[in-house]
Design an enzyme around this catalytic site. Structure first.
Site, short mmCIF file in Angstrom:
data_model
loop_
_atom_site.label_atom_id
_atom_site.label_comp_id
_atom_site.label_asym_id
_atom_site.label_seq_id
_atom_site.Cartn_x
_atom_site.Cartn_y
_atom_site.Cartn_z
N ASN A 9 0.87 -1.19 0.00
CA ASN A 9 0.00 0.00 0.00
C ASN A 9 0.90 1.24 0.00
O ASN A 9 1.42 1.63 1.04
CB ASN A 9 -0.90 -0.02 1.24
N TRP A 10 1.07 1.80 -1.19
CA TRP A 10 1.96 2.97 -1.30
C TRP A 10 1.32 4.25 -0.75
O TRP A 10 1.99 5.28 -0.67
CB TRP A 10 2.33 3.20 -2.76
N LYS A 11 0.04 4.19 -0.47
CA LYS A 11 -0.69 5.39 -0.01
C LYS A 11 -0.46 6.56 -1.00
O LYS A 11 -0.56 6.34 -2.19
CB LYS A 11 -0.29 5.75 1.41
N HIS A 95 -9.89 1.04 4.41
CA HIS A 95 -8.65 1.30 5.15
C HIS A 95 -8.93 2.29 6.29
O HIS A 95 -9.74 3.21 6.13
CB HIS A 95 -7.58 1.85 4.19
N GLU A 165 -5.73 -4.75 10.64
CA GLU A 165 -4.73 -3.70 10.85
C GLU A 165 -5.07 -2.91 12.12
O GLU A 165 -5.93 -2.01 12.07
CB GLU A 165 -4.72 -2.73 9.67
N GLY A 171 1.93 2.71 10.82
CA GLY A 171 2.94 3.77 10.67
C GLY A 171 4.05 3.72 11.71
O GLY A 171 5.01 4.48 11.63
N GLY A 234 2.63 -0.97 4.46
CA GLY A 234 2.64 0.45 4.10
C GLY A 234 4.06 0.95 3.89
O GLY A 234 4.69 0.67 2.87
C1 PEP Z 1 -1.25 0.49 6.24
O1 PEP Z 1 -1.53 1.66 6.51
O2 PEP Z 1 -2.00 -0.23 5.56
C2 PEP Z 1 0.00 -0.05 6.76
C3 PEP Z 1 0.14 -1.34 6.80
O3 PEP Z 1 0.92 0.87 7.16
P1 PEP Z 1 2.36 0.65 7.81
O4 PEP Z 1 2.95 -0.63 7.22
O5 PEP Z 1 3.12 1.84 7.42
O6 PEP Z 1 2.15 0.50 9.27
#
Ligand code: PEP
Length: 254
Positions: A9-11, A95, A165, A171, A234
């Site tokens: 997930n590159w956001k 999400h 999640e 994050g 992420g």
């Molecule tokens: C996400 O937001 O889907 C995620 C997994 O973020 P991160 O890996 O940065 O915690």
């Protein structure tokens, strides 16, 4: 045995097309490794076409959200026909960052149904905001799961993937992440909820992924010591070396 699932997930990163190109180039160096996985890349929508081209040998395309409608005129909405024409095969839906902007579970359900009708696999995200010693987060998870799948029958539920999640972990770095034992407990809980909703055989056919602070340091233990089928990643998906190491961790379990 089904391949482990890895979703990047590159956001809203990277910040330019040129950087997206460089990232895809970095990832493509490990194309042989990634072919052993069911790898999906969810870039920002304007980079979908580029990703389709540059990652065609080792990944499939995902989107980070989609419209809750398939027919009609909707400014700025990514409708399934557009996504499918670009080669999108999976949609991240619900999400926590979208829910924080006001997306409701009712909207999530609509999107899940639109995706399923279009032949796009919905990756339905759920997760609690916080944990407490009384286990109230389990009630919250149960409710979010049920309301995000409301109206889906057992047959259609076979077509979905769940991403668990915990919002309080997203994050963060590996050292602040969810301990594997707690993840294992939560996955068992979610499987039981799915089993109550759809029966055991359907529940077993629905893969549960984990996301939240997955990094090279914790990916191995999270995969080995829990019952997940893969990761939603992420920030670590933006670093080719870290992502490679996470992919290797997924493969050591099988
Ligand atoms: C996400 O937001 O889907 C995620 C997994 O973020 P991160 O890996 O940065 O915690």
């Amino acid at each position: 045995m089904a391949k482990p699932i890895l979703v990047a997930n590159w956001k809203n990163h990277p910040g330019s097309l040129a950087e997206a190109k460089a990232l895809l180039k970095g990832l493509s160096k490990e194309a042989r490794l990634y072919k052993n996985l069911s790898l999906f890349i969810a870039p920002p929508a304007p980079y979908l076409e580029l990703a389709a081209l540059k990652a065609r040998n080792f990944a499939r395309l995902a989107c980070q959200d989609m419209a809750a409608f398939s027919q009609g005129t909707y400014t700025a909405m990514l409708t399934p026909d557009i996504l499918k024409s670009l080669g999108v095969r999976l949609a991240i839906i619900g999400h926590s960052e979208r829910r924080a902007l006001g997306e409701t579970s009712a909207q999530v359900v609509d999107k899940v149904k639109v995706a399923l009708r279009a032949g796009i696999v919905p990756l339905v995200c759920i997760g609690e905001q916080a944990r407490d010693v009384d286990g109230e987060h389990f009630d919250i998870l149960r409710e979010e799961l049920k309301s995000s799948l409301s109206g889906l029958n057992a047959k259609t539920a076979r077509g979905i993937i769940i991403a668990y999640e915990p919002v309080w972990v997203i994050g963060k770095s590996a050292k602040d992440a969810l301990p594997p034992a707690e993840l294992a407990q939560t996955v068992i809980f979610l499987k039981k909820q799915l089993s109550d909703l759809y029966g055991r055989s359907v529940a077993e056919s629905i893969p549960i992924l984990y996301g939240g602070a997955v990094e090279p340091e914790n990916a191995g233990a999270l995969m080995r010591e829990t019952y997940i089928k893969g990761f939603l990643v992420g920030h670590a998906s933006l670093k080719p070396e870290s992502f490679k190491s996470i992919a290797e961790s997924l493969l050591t379990k099988i």
